[in-house]
Design a protein around this motif. Structure first.
Motif, PDB file in Angstrom:
ATOM      1  N   GLY A 103      -1.078 -16.061  -2.372  1.00  0.00           N
ATOM      2  CA  GLY A 103      -0.963 -15.345  -3.642  1.00  0.00           C
ATOM      3  C   GLY A 103      -1.825 -14.098  -3.641  1.00  0.00           C
ATOM      4  N   GLU A 104      -3.064 -14.212  -3.164  1.00  0.00           N
ATOM      5  CA  GLU A 104      -3.950 -13.051  -3.102  1.00  0.00           C
ATOM      6  C   GLU A 104      -3.382 -11.975  -2.177  1.00  0.00           C
ATOM      7  OE1 GLU A 104      -7.916 -14.166  -2.024  1.00  0.00           O
ATOM      8  OE2 GLU A 104      -8.141 -15.521  -3.740  1.00  0.00           O
ATOM      9  N   LEU A 105      -2.846 -12.386  -1.066  1.00  0.00           N
ATOM     10  CA  LEU A 105      -2.254 -11.429  -0.129  1.00  0.00           C
ATOM     11  C   LEU A 105      -1.066 -10.700  -0.752  1.00  0.00           C
ATOM     12  CD1 LEU A 105      -2.386 -13.340   3.265  1.00  0.00           C
ATOM     13  CD2 LEU A 105      -3.604 -11.254   2.679  1.00  0.00           C
ATOM     14  N   GLN A 106      -0.246 -11.440  -1.494  1.00  0.00           N
ATOM     15  CA  GLN A 106       0.908 -10.818  -2.147  1.00  0.00           C
ATOM     16  C   GLN A 106       0.443  -9.812  -3.190  1.00  0.00           C
ATOM     17  OE1 GLN A 106       3.019 -14.298  -3.486  1.00  0.00           O
ATOM     18  NE2 GLN A 106       4.289 -14.389  -1.631  1.00  0.00           N
ATOM     19  N   GLN A 107      -0.594 -10.161  -3.953  1.00  0.00           N
ATOM     20  CA  GLN A 107      -1.114  -9.229  -4.954  1.00  0.00           C
ATOM     21  C   GLN A 107      -1.682  -7.982  -4.276  1.00  0.00           C
ATOM     22  OE1 GLN A 107      -3.956 -11.473  -7.214  1.00  0.00           O
ATOM     23  NE2 GLN A 107      -2.387 -12.563  -8.409  1.00  0.00           N
ATOM     24  N   THR A 108      -2.403  -8.158  -3.186  1.00  0.00           N
ATOM     25  CA  THR A 108      -2.964  -7.026  -2.459  1.00  0.00           C
ATOM     26  C   THR A 108      -1.846  -6.148  -1.910  1.00  0.00           C
ATOM     27  OG1 THR A 108      -4.872  -8.372  -1.842  1.00  0.00           O
ATOM     28  CG2 THR A 108      -4.484  -6.372  -0.552  1.00  0.00           C
ATOM     29  N   GLU A 109      -0.817  -6.784  -1.392  1.00  0.00           N
ATOM     30  CA  GLU A 109       0.319  -6.044  -0.849  1.00  0.00           C
ATOM     31  C   GLU A 109       0.993  -5.224  -1.946  1.00  0.00           C
ATOM     32  OE1 GLU A 109       4.379  -6.900   1.737  1.00  0.00           O
ATOM     33  OE2 GLU A 109       3.332  -8.563   0.792  1.00  0.00           O
ATOM     34  N   GLN A 110       1.174  -5.812  -3.125  1.00  0.00           N
ATOM     35  CA  GLN A 110       1.787  -5.090  -4.239  1.00  0.00           C
ATOM     36  C   GLN A 110       0.910  -3.915  -4.658  1.00  0.00           C
ATOM     37  OE1 GLN A 110       2.373  -8.101  -7.204  1.00  0.00           O
ATOM     38  NE2 GLN A 110       4.229  -8.923  -6.245  1.00  0.00           N
ATOM     39  N   ALA A 111      -0.407  -4.128  -4.705  1.00  0.00           N
ATOM     40  CA  ALA A 111      -1.315  -3.051  -5.086  1.00  0.00           C
ATOM     41  C   ALA A 111      -1.248  -1.913  -4.071  1.00  0.00           C
ATOM     42  CB  ALA A 111      -2.740  -3.590  -5.197  1.00  0.00           C
ATOM     43  N   LEU A 112      -1.195  -2.260  -2.791  1.00  0.00           N
ATOM     44  CA  LEU A 112      -1.097  -1.222  -1.763  1.00  0.00           C
ATOM     45  C   LEU A 112       0.212  -0.455  -1.869  1.00  0.00           C
ATOM     46  CD1 LEU A 112      -2.583  -3.093   1.322  1.00  0.00           C
ATOM     47  CD2 LEU A 112      -3.591  -1.157   0.112  1.00  0.00           C
ATOM     48  N   ARG A 113       1.280  -1.138  -2.176  1.00  0.00           N
ATOM     49  CA  ARG A 113       2.573  -0.458  -2.360  1.00  0.00           C
ATOM     50  C   ARG A 113       2.505   0.516  -3.534  1.00  0.00           C
ATOM     51  NH1 ARG A 113       6.400  -5.606  -1.579  1.00  0.00           N
ATOM     52  NH2 ARG A 113       6.431  -5.651   0.691  1.00  0.00           N
ATOM     53  N   GLU A 115      -0.172   1.951  -4.749  1.00  0.00           N
ATOM     54  CA  GLU A 115      -1.024   3.083  -4.363  1.00  0.00           C
ATOM     55  C   GLU A 115      -0.266   4.053  -3.469  1.00  0.00           C
ATOM     56  OE1 GLU A 115      -4.774   1.995  -2.640  1.00  0.00           O
ATOM     57  OE2 GLU A 115      -5.171   0.526  -4.232  1.00  0.00           O
ATOM     58  N   ARG A 116       0.486   3.526  -2.519  1.00  0.00           N
ATOM     59  CA  ARG A 116       1.263   4.377  -1.626  1.00  0.00           C
ATOM     60  C   ARG A 116       2.321   5.146  -2.412  1.00  0.00           C
ATOM     61  NH1 ARG A 116       4.883   1.481   2.231  1.00  0.00           N
ATOM     62  NH2 ARG A 116       3.075   0.163   2.513  1.00  0.00           N
ATOM     63  N   SER A 117       2.969   4.441  -3.328  1.00  0.00           N
ATOM     64  CA  SER A 117       3.998   5.087  -4.145  1.00  0.00           C
ATOM     65  C   SER A 117       3.384   6.180  -5.003  1.00  0.00           C
ATOM     66  CB  SER A 117       4.686   4.027  -5.012  1.00  0.00           C
ATOM     67  OG  SER A 117       5.611   4.638  -5.866  1.00  0.00           O
ATOM     68  N   ASP A 118       2.196   5.907  -5.604  1.00  0.00           N
ATOM     69  CA  ASP A 118       1.509   6.894  -6.436  1.00  0.00           C
ATOM     70  C   ASP A 118       1.092   8.105  -5.605  1.00  0.00           C
ATOM     71  OD1 ASP A 118       1.853   5.232  -8.584  1.00  0.00           O
ATOM     72  OD2 ASP A 118      -0.244   4.482  -8.597  1.00  0.00           O
ATOM     73  N   SER A 119       0.565   7.876  -4.387  1.00  0.00           N
ATOM     74  CA  SER A 119       0.129   9.009  -3.566  1.00  0.00           C
ATOM     75  C   SER A 119       1.324   9.810  -3.069  1.00  0.00           C
ATOM     76  CB  SER A 119      -0.743   8.561  -2.420  1.00  0.00           C
ATOM     77  OG  SER A 119      -0.262   7.462  -1.763  1.00  0.00           O
ATOM     78  N   GLN A 120       2.468   9.158  -2.828  1.00  0.00           N
ATOM     79  CA  GLN A 120       3.654   9.905  -2.423  1.00  0.00           C
ATOM     80  C   GLN A 120       4.160  10.746  -3.592  1.00  0.00           C
ATOM     81  OE1 GLN A 120       6.325   6.884  -0.989  1.00  0.00           O
ATOM     82  NE2 GLN A 120       5.479   6.895   1.084  1.00  0.00           N
ATOM     83  N   ALA A 121       4.080  10.185  -4.796  1.00  0.00           N
ATOM     84  CA  ALA A 121       4.531  10.928  -5.978  1.00  0.00           C
ATOM     85  C   ALA A 121       3.614  12.128  -6.219  1.00  0.00           C
ATOM     86  CB  ALA A 121       4.536  10.021  -7.218  1.00  0.00           C
ATOM     87  N   GLN A 122       2.304  11.973  -6.023  1.00  0.00           N
ATOM     88  CA  GLN A 122       1.372  13.083  -6.218  1.00  0.00           C
ATOM     89  C   GLN A 122       1.575  14.139  -5.147  1.00  0.00           C
ATOM     90  OE1 GLN A 122      -2.530  11.386  -6.260  1.00  0.00           O
ATOM     91  NE2 GLN A 122      -2.361  10.627  -8.370  1.00  0.00           N
ATOM     92  N   ALA A 123       1.936  13.729  -3.956  1.00  0.00           N
ATOM     93  CA  ALA A 123       2.170  14.693  -2.874  1.00  0.00           C
ATOM     94  C   ALA A 123       3.391  15.538  -3.175  1.00  0.00           C
ATOM     95  CB  ALA A 123       2.349  13.957  -1.545  1.00  0.00           C
ATOM     96  N   LEU A 124       4.364  14.994  -3.901  1.00  0.00           N
ATOM     97  CA  LEU A 124       5.568  15.746  -4.225  1.00  0.00           C
ATOM     98  C   LEU A 124       5.316  16.747  -5.343  1.00  0.00           C
ATOM     99  CD1 LEU A 124       8.273  12.925  -4.098  1.00  0.00           C
ATOM    100  CD2 LEU A 124       7.861  14.724  -2.425  1.00  0.00           C
ATOM    101  N   VAL A 125       4.300  16.452  -6.175  1.00  0.00           N
ATOM    102  CA  VAL A 125       4.040  17.328  -7.326  1.00  0.00           C
ATOM    103  C   VAL A 125       3.377  18.616  -6.932  1.00  0.00           C
ATOM    104  CG1 VAL A 125       2.743  17.538  -9.482  1.00  0.00           C
ATOM    105  CG2 VAL A 125       3.911  15.421  -8.908  1.00  0.00           C
TER     106      VAL A 125
END
Length: 125
Positions: A103-113, A115-125
């Protein structure tokens, strides 16, 4: 014509000599092959004897171990049941711990996704 006959006789002599040499070589090779087969058979027999000795030793050791085990008092059924219950409880605890970690690993994986999605969105802006 005599020269041709002489030449043919010389050729025949050379071929006969070569044939004799080849026959001697073949005879020697056959001896060597026979010797190798004999040595191989001896090696196999030796190996089979060694394996038979090892099997006999293992069988004797097994018999001695079984006799020793029969001479030892076996744990009572109650003790075995208690041991089984302890083991079962340990397994349940380990399973719970594994599920918690997954469960902890899944939560960490979701958080990393995220963060990656947020940084990709900021890179496009």
């Amino acid at each position: 014509m005599e020269d041709q006959i002489k030449s043919c006789n010389e050729d025949l002599g050379r071929v006969t000599t070569m044939l004799s040499i080849r026959e001697k070589e073949n005879t020697q090779l056959q001896r060597e092959i026979s010797d190798l087969h004999r040595r191989l058979d001896e090696g196999r027999k030796s190996q089979q004897n060694a394996l038979a000795r090892q099997a006999a030793e293992l069988y004797d050791a097994s018999q001695a171990r079984d006799a020793h085990a029969k001479a030892q008092p076996s744990p009572s059924a109650v003790q075995r049941q208690q041991d089984d219950q302890k083991m079962s409880l340990r397994l349940e605890l380990k399973q719970d711990e594994c599920e918690r970690l997954v469960g902890e690993l899944q939560q960490t994986e979701q958080a990393l996704r995220r963060e990656r999605s947020d940084s990709q969105a900021q890179a496009l802006v």
